[in-house]
Each structure stands twice: as structure tokens, then as C-alpha cells.
Design a protein around this motif. Structure first.
Motif, short mmCIF file in Angstrom:
data_model
loop_
_atom_site.label_atom_id
_atom_site.label_comp_id
_atom_site.label_asym_id
_atom_site.label_seq_id
_atom_site.Cartn_x
_atom_site.Cartn_y
_atom_site.Cartn_z
N LEU A 70 -0.06 5.28 4.93
CA LEU A 70 -0.32 6.72 4.94
C LEU A 70 0.90 7.49 5.46
N THR A 71 1.62 6.90 6.41
CA THR A 71 2.79 7.58 6.96
C THR A 71 3.95 7.60 5.96
N ALA A 125 4.88 10.38 2.58
CA ALA A 125 6.19 11.04 2.61
C ALA A 125 6.96 10.78 1.32
N ALA A 126 6.99 9.50 0.89
CA ALA A 126 7.67 9.16 -0.35
C ALA A 126 6.96 9.79 -1.56
N CYS A 133 0.82 -1.21 0.00
CA CYS A 133 0.00 0.00 0.00
C CYS A 133 0.86 1.27 0.00
N VAL A 134 2.08 1.18 0.54
CA VAL A 134 3.01 2.32 0.46
C VAL A 134 3.30 2.66 -1.00
N VAL A 150 -10.36 5.19 -1.78
CA VAL A 150 -10.66 4.01 -2.59
C VAL A 150 -9.83 2.82 -2.11
N MET A 151 -8.53 3.06 -1.88
CA MET A 151 -7.66 1.99 -1.38
C MET A 151 -8.15 1.46 -0.04
N ALA A 152 -8.48 2.39 0.89
CA ALA A 152 -8.96 1.97 2.22
C ALA A 152 -10.27 1.20 2.09
N GLY A 153 -11.15 1.67 1.22
CA GLY A 153 -12.43 0.99 1.02
C GLY A 153 -12.27 -0.41 0.47
N ILE A 154 -11.34 -0.57 -0.48
CA ILE A 154 -11.11 -1.90 -1.06
C ILE A 154 -10.52 -2.84 -0.01
#
Length: 812
Positions: A745-746, A750-751, A440-441, A779-783
């Protein structure tokens, strides 16, 4: 050794469900690695083999080359071949424009000049080949080969308008981009070019291909071209490098190699971590089973060999299947991964002709998967080999050398059971969250780029305010037709107060803003010729100029106080001999009058304005200018009235050839065409990364539930309901999802922000203002949440199909 192999096979068949899960994970991971490898190799192959088709078969173009200089360049030893082209004349087609150009044979080949149908290159003086849209503007009907058409043109954009009948010999491909910009190109013959343009007036663009380009680096070739141009006394602004072709036609430079190694290292490291975690979660709980074998006499070496062979058996089945699935998956989706776009037929053709099958890439993906499996089984091998037989039989996931005390509870709640399960092996829990978070990063990092590629930013370069931009389309220094020059057109009052009032009265128009230009001649700088100075308010100055400042100052109050100006083409600032703090003298052209003014250069910017200079309204008011210098109008309107307003604006401006109307929607569509190709390819990469993350999460959750089948059965025998079981499994999944989102998210943002800044510095299209990619992240969190809920619900239902007795008696 045969006994060890038989034990490995027997163990795999006894734990069939887990073996299938691990095998599927290896297969899909191999397939994904294959897709990534074949896609990258295909793109590299496509660009390497088709770079000349896609980008032209030349390394650089030298512009403004005279006939004499052309001969000098063509005999240089460093050059393999040259091709010359020349813009012979300009054509005015009302609101549209065209250019008549001559290409020699080499230039046609090097620039990949395309023709359609039965077309042929013009050879006679009266022959022409151009886009059908161009002919439609002239003929008002559908053209065909053999038709004659009268073309009004001006040699080199100067002199009187000439008219000549041409015979159509063929057509160039139509382009949506040309239609949006209303700009077209035509090809004429050598005979026409030589008769129309005297030798001393000819100016060529020379396509140059260097010798032994494949023996040097990208940076080395660029340096050689610039050195050659310097030897030939060709100004830097007249040298245009074919950067993409150079990159693919040479050995990659240090930066290209570093970028390739970095991307490969990230993909390999991520794959190793994912497969390691899958194996670790799947095999760590089998230590007790292996301990029984240790107790009956199996040595440490045999123990390791048995576990290793389990991995090899699963790999031997899963890796070939993964390679096959990966190949066909690449073949199916490559056009999307490579950035398929119907706008560019050459790219489509190059993609279709790219051979994807590559034995080295397939072998590499297989070997990489095999290595990751070897690394993944290493830790379970060590755990089972190091403990004594008695300790192995008693082994539990949370046991260790340190003695632990177990705390009791008066009441057992679902959250307590969930926490106890996840904390029983903190390493497994953390590794699962880490590997899920890494996928996810990568998603969030790329989303920070994709989410900030804004076609609106590109469109605002053309239509800076409102829905429509009405401006004057004029010349600056036309000596044959001086009435077409900006200062003379301004005398016609095309944008006077009455015109502005008519626009304001159009139904649906909500706001009208005007801007002033003036033609100026800088004294003592003949090279710059006649240029344009834009008169700006404080608001517009800060919005259009200050934001693009490269050096010096653009403080409005300072400019007012010092009668200052800012140069708007920073790239040519030093070349034109300007310095911050210099005072320059100009003649502002007010109709046929010349108004002298002296301004102080306070700064230099890249402002995306059509002018060369900018000054303040207050400075302008001090001048005694009699004419109305309004040269641009920004019109805003109600969304539902946009079509009607545009129609009335075109009717209002149809009476003069000097009006140029551009809508924001057209500018936006043009920007979308440029951004679409890059964005689609990045989103295709996100699709691949998403599959990796999903498989890792699915395997972790399913394996965790399957290996606790007996434990969950006992809990239900003690009173846990099916609903409570489902809720507990959902809470476990939610904790994994929350941890994944925290990591992504962290580190991902940043990247992603660093990537955004890098791309902004390089001038990537559509990149300017940073916005947090909220939509993509939601969208990512929902999936993630949806998949976790579905997986937990599926496994809960599957567990409930077995009776409690069967679950309690379940042995892994």
C-alpha cells in the motif's frame, strides 16, 4: 566428487517434503517466467508480423491532397509506395450517415480493406459495396449480392441531393462501433468517382509508406515524414502518423528500448528475490545437519559443492517441467494475455496465427531460473562453509557472533510464542515480507491504472449531463441548401420553450437543461470559415472549459468584465494565428441577420465541445439577438423509466431530420469497447503476478511450519492444545499478511499514482480523475488473508495427523 553427489541426493530424499516444496517453487517460478517471456515475445511477434494487418501497411496519411499534389508526391524518392482514397459523397440516412469512398488498388491493400463472402470490388459506375447495416437503412430488408438500391447522396457533402441506382457487389464487415455511432462507409468504383467529381474538385487522402523504414529508428522515421510534409507544403494538421505501425516497422527508438529494458529488469529482479527467499527459508535451517558432515572431515569446498548440487538436482528436474507447463499455459491463456476481443476480427486472426514456441525464449527462461537458483543457494553455502565444525553442530537460526541473552517469562502466551518465532531470525522474516510485498506492489501499481480507466469519463465527453443528449444536427456553411445550416435551422424553433415543456412532461423525466450555440464568422480568417460559439453559464464554463484550459485564463468573472472568449481547439490555436490578449471581430448569425461582436481572447483549451469558441451568458445577453439559439437539451430521468423515456423522445423528435438524440448508455458502451481491450490485457498481467505472490507466500508458510515440526510437537507435549496451535499459526500468517499489505500500500500506491499521472499526460483512454483503487486493494487483501488462513489451517491439520511422539522424534 561422486561421494558429494551421492550425499546431495541422499540429503534430498531424507528431507523429501522440503525438497518437493522447493522443487515445486522452482517449477512454478520457471513456468511463470516462461509465460511472461513467451507472452511478451508472442505479442511482439504478433505485432511485428501482423502490424500491417492490424494497423495498415503505411507510415502516414496526408489529407486534403489535390490531383496535382498527388502526382508530385507519388514520384518522391523517399517514398516506397502510395495509395490514394477519396471521400466522394455523403449519404443521409435519417439519424444515420454514410460516406461513399473510392480506394485505388494500393489503398485497398495498404488499409487492409476487408470483404465478406463472395464479395468483389466495384468496377462499374453503378456498383457499390458497403456494410449490410447501411443497406438495411436504405432497403428496409435484408440485402444480398446482386440487389439494386437507390442511394441519395451529395458530392463532397455539398450541392444538390442526387439519387442513383447501384448494384450490390459485396459487403464490408459489420461493426458494433459503426452501429453505435450510426455511421457507415461504402466503396464505389473509380469510374463513378471520376465522373462524379471534376479534377479540380478532387481531394485525396494519400497513404504513404517510406523507403528503408527498417533501417531507421521510430523517432527518426517520424521526423523524416514531418520533414517531407514540410517540403511538400502540407500543413501539420493534414499529416496523420500511423504511430503503432511505425513503432513495429522500425528499429525501436530510445524510449521504446528504455521501456523494454526497464520492464525486463523489474521482472528479472523480482524473480531473483522471490526464488532467493524461497531457498533461503528452505535451506537456512539445514546448517546444523551440514555441520555434522564438517565435523567428520568434509572440507569447505565440498560443503559448498554439496549444497550447490542439491540446488542443481532440484533445478534439473523442476526447470524442464516448468518450461513445459509454462509453454502450455501460455498457449492456453495467450488470447487473454494478448487482449482477445471479438470486436476486432483482425486482431483475433492475428493472435490465432501467432507462433508462440521460441527456443531462445525457453532457453532464456531456463537459464534465468538456473541463475536465480545459483544466487539463492549462495548464502546458505557461505553460512555452512564459514563456521567451525563445533559451531555448525550447535548452529541455530538466531545465533551470531554477538552474544545474546535469553529473557524468561513467568507466563507464555500465544502472541509471545508467535513473536519469538518471527524474531528468532529477523532477516528471514523481513525477507519473506519484502518478497511478498514486492509482488503486491506490482499488483497495486497496475490496479491504480486499471481502477481509474473510467468509461464514464469517455462517455461524458459525448453526453456531458443527464441520461440523454438532444442536439441539432446541422451544417455550418452549406451554400446549396442554406436551410440546413445552424443559423437557419434555429429559426424553425425545434428547441423552443414549447418543445422543452413537452419533454419535461414526459413520464419519468426529472430534469431538463438547455444550452445555446451560435454560428459565427471570424472576420479576416477565411480558413476557419463558419464556426460555432457556445454560450455557457458559470457552472458549465468551469466544468467544460476551465478543466481543459491549456494556456491563458478561463476565469468567468474576468471573461464577463472583458467580454472575453476562450478558444476550444488549442492544437490549432497558433496555426490559426491567434494570440492571448488579441481582440477578434465576429459576425454572429441570428437567422439571416448578422450581429457584430468583438471579443478578447483570454485563453485556449481542449474542452471536448463541438464548438470552436466559448463565451459567457452575461456577454451574450448584451447582444441584441432576436432568435432562440437553444441548440442542445440535456435530459435526466428515473432509471426504471429510461427505456420508456427514450422511446417517447424518439417519437417526439422523429418529425425532423435535424434532431440528433444520443443516450448516455450508448456512449458508455462505445467507451467500454475501447477500454475493454487494454483493461483485459492488464488484468491478465495481474493474474500472473498474483500467482507469483501466492507461491512465495505458500512456500514460506509451509516451509516455516515443516521445519518447526519437532519444536511444535514439544510445545504440544508441554500442554499446547490443537486449537492453540492453529491460532498461533494463524497469527504468524497474519503478521506476514499485515507486513505485505503495509509495503504494497505504501510503495504500490506511490508508484501507481506516478503511473496514473504519466498515462493521463499521454491521453490514455478513460484516464482523467484519480480515485484510490479501494475495490481492487480490498480484493487483494481478502485473497491474501483467505490463502493465509487456508494454508495455516491445512498445515495445522496435517501436523495433528502425526502423534506427539512422532513429531518430537522428527529429524529434518
Amino acid at each position: 566428487m561422486k561421494a558429494v553427489t551421492q550425499l546431495s541426493k541422499k540429503n534430498l530424499t531424507q528431507t523429501r517434503s522440503r525438497s518437493i516444496l522447493i522443487g515445486i517453487s522452482i517449477m512454478l517460478t520457471t513456468a511463470l517466467l516462461t509465460i511472461i517471456g513467451l507472452s511478451c515475445n508472442g505479442i511482439m511477434k504478433m505485432n511485428s508480423h501482423n502490424s500491417s494487418v492490424l494497423y495498415g501497411d503505411f507510415h502516414a496519411a496526408f489529407t486534403g491532397i489535390s490531383e496535382e499534389k498527388k502526382q508530385e508526391i507519388s514520384v518522391r524518392g523517399e517514398i516506397e509506395k502510395t495509395g490514394s482514397m477519396s471521400s466522394v459523397a455523403t449519404v443521409e440516412l435519417g439519424k444515420a450517415s454514410g460516406v461513399l469512398s473510392y480506394y485505388d488498388q494500393n489503398a485497398r491493400a495498404m488499409s487492409n480493406l476487408k470483404m465478406t463472402g463472395q464479395s468483389r470490388i466495384p468496377t462499374g459506375e453503378n456498383e457499390i459495396m458497403v456494410q449490410k447495416s447501411f443497406f438495411k437503412k436504405l432497403m428496409k430488408k435484408k440485402p444480398k449480392i446482386g440487389d439494386t438500391v437507390t442511394v441519395p447522396y451529395r458530392i463532397n457533402g455539398e450541392g444538390t441531393v442526387l439519387r442513383k441506382k447501384f448494384t450490390i457487389t459485396g459487403f464490408l464487415p459489420d461493426s458494433e462501433m459503426n452501429d453505435l455511432k450510426q455511421a457507415y462507409g461504402a466503396v464505389v468504383s473509380k469510374e463513378f468517382f471520376e465522373k462524379a467529381v471534376p479534377v479540380e474538385q478532387r481531394s485525396y487522402t494519400l497513404c504513404v509508406k517510406m523507403k528503408k523504414a527498417d533501417k531507421v529508428t521510430e523517432n527518426g522515421l517520424k521526423e523524416s515524414i514531418n520533414q517531407l510534409a514540410e517540403k511538400l507544403s502540407i500543413p501539420e494538421k493534414n499529416v496523420s502518423l500511423n504511430t503503432i505501425f511505425i513503432m513495429w516497422d522500425t528499429d525501436p527508438g530510445a524510449e521504446t528500448v528504455a521501456a523494454g529494458v526497464f520492464i525486463a529488469a523489474v521482472v528479472i529482479l523480482f524473480s531473483i528475490v522471490v526464488i532467493y527467499n524461497i531457498f533461503y527459508v528452505g535451506m537456512i535451517q539445514k546448517v546444523q545437519e551440514y555441520g555434522k558432515l564438517r565435523a567428520i572431515g568434509m572440507t569447505k569446498k565440498q560443503m559448498k559443492q554439496m549444497i550447490f548440487r542439491e540446488g542443481m538436482i532440484l533445478s534439473g528436474i523442476s526447470i524442464p517441467v516448468g518450461l513445459i507447463v509454462g509453454y502450455f499455459g501460455t498457449d492456453l491463456f495467450f488470447t487473454k494475455i494478448a487482449g482477445f476481443s471479438s470486436v476486432n476480427e483482425s486482431i483475433n486472426e492475428a493472435i490465432a496465427n501467432t507462433q508462440l514456441f521460441s527456443i531462445p525464449v525457453l532457453a532464456g527462461a531456463g537459464i534465468l531460473s538456473l541463475i536465480t537458483v545459483c544466487l539463492s543457494v549462495k548464502r546458505p553455502m557461505q553460512i555452512a562453509a564459514k563456521v567451525s565444525p563445533v559451531e555448525a553442530v550447535r548452529y541455530q537460526e538466531n545465533t551470531g557472533k554477538k552474544k545474546q541473552k535469553r529473557k524468561g517469562c513467568r507466563q507464555v502466551k500465544l502472541i509471545g510464542l508467535t513473536r519469538a518465532n518471527l524474531s528468532s531470525n529477523r532477516k528471514r522474516t523481513l525477507m519473506t515480507i519484502l518478497t511478498m510485498g514486492l509482488s503486491c506492489v506490482m499488483f497495486v501499481t497496475i490496479a491504480n491504472l486499471c481502477g481509474n480507466m473510467d468509461p464514464a469519463y469517455e462517455a461524458k465527453k459525448d453526453v456531458k449531463k443527464g441520461d440523454f443528449y438532444l442536439t441539432l444536427d446541422t451544417k455550418l456553411d452549406d451554400k446549396t441548401y442554406p436551410e440546413k445550416n445552424l443559423n437557419r435551422v434555429q429559426e424553425q424553433g425545434l428547441m423552443n420553450a414549447s418543445v422543452v415543456e413537452k419533454i419535461k412532461k414526459i413520464d419519468g423525466v426529472t430534469r431538463v437543461e438547455t444550452g445555446k450555440w451560435a454560428a459565427v464568422k471570424v472576420r479576416g480568417n477565411e480558413e476557419e470559415g463558419t464556426s460555432v460559439i457556445q454560450i455557457l453559464s458559470k457552472k458549465d464554463f468551469n466544468a467544460f472549459v476551465k478543466s481543459g484550459l491549456e494556456r491563458g485564463s478561463a476565469d468567468y468573472e474576468q471573461l464577463v468584465k472583458e467580454s472575453g472568449t476562450v478558444y476550444l481547439w488549442d492544437h490549432f490555436f497558433d496555426e490559426n494565428g491567434y494570440h492571448i490578449g488579441d481582440k477578434i471581430s465576429m459576425d454572429l448569425l441570428d437567422g439571416e441577420r448578422k450581429v457584430p461582436l468583438t471579443l478578447k481572447i483570454t485563453g485556449s483549451a481542449n474542452a471536448h465541445l463541438e464548438a470552436s469558441w466559448a463565451m459567457t451568458e452575461e456577454t451574450f445577453k448584451k447582444l441584441r439577438v432576436k432568435g432562440n439559439l437553444t441548440s442542445e437539451i440535456y435530459i435526466s430521468c428515473l432509471p426504471e423509466k429510461k427505456t420508456a423515456v427514450e422511446k417517447q423522445l424518439r417519437n417526439l423528435t422523429g418529425g425532423s431530420e435535424f434532431y440528433d438524440l444520443l443516450s448516455y448508455d450508448d456512449a458508455y458502451r462505445t467507451a467500454q469497447l475501447g477500454i475493454g481491450l487494454l483493461r483485459d490485457s492488464l488484468y491478465a498481467l495481474l493474474f500472473v503476478i498474483g500467482i507469483i505472490g501466492f507461491m512465495n507466500m505458500a512456500n514460506t508458510l509451509i516451509t516455516s511450519i515443516v521445519t518447526r515440526k519437532k519444536e511444535l510437537g514439544i510445545l504440544q507435549a508441554l500442554g499446547m492444545t490443537n486449537r492453540q496451535l492453529a491460532r498461533m499459526l494463524q497469527m504468524e500468517g497474519l503478521i506476514f499478511t499485515a507486513g505485505t499489505l503495509l509495503i504494497s500500500l505504501t510503495f504500490g500506491n506511490a508508484a501507481g499514482y506516478m503511473l496514473f499521472l504519466k498515462c493521463k499526460d499521454t491521453g490514455m483512454i478513460g484516464i482523467n480523475d484519480y480515485h484510490f483503487p479501494m475495490a481492487e486493494i480490498l480484493v487483494m487483501a481478502g485473497i491474501l488473508l483467505m490463502l493465509q488462513i487456508l494454508l495455516s489451517a491445512f498445515m495445522s491439520r496435517k501436523l495433528q495427523k502425526d502423534s506427539l511422539v512422532e513429531r518430537i522424534r522428527y529429524e529434518e
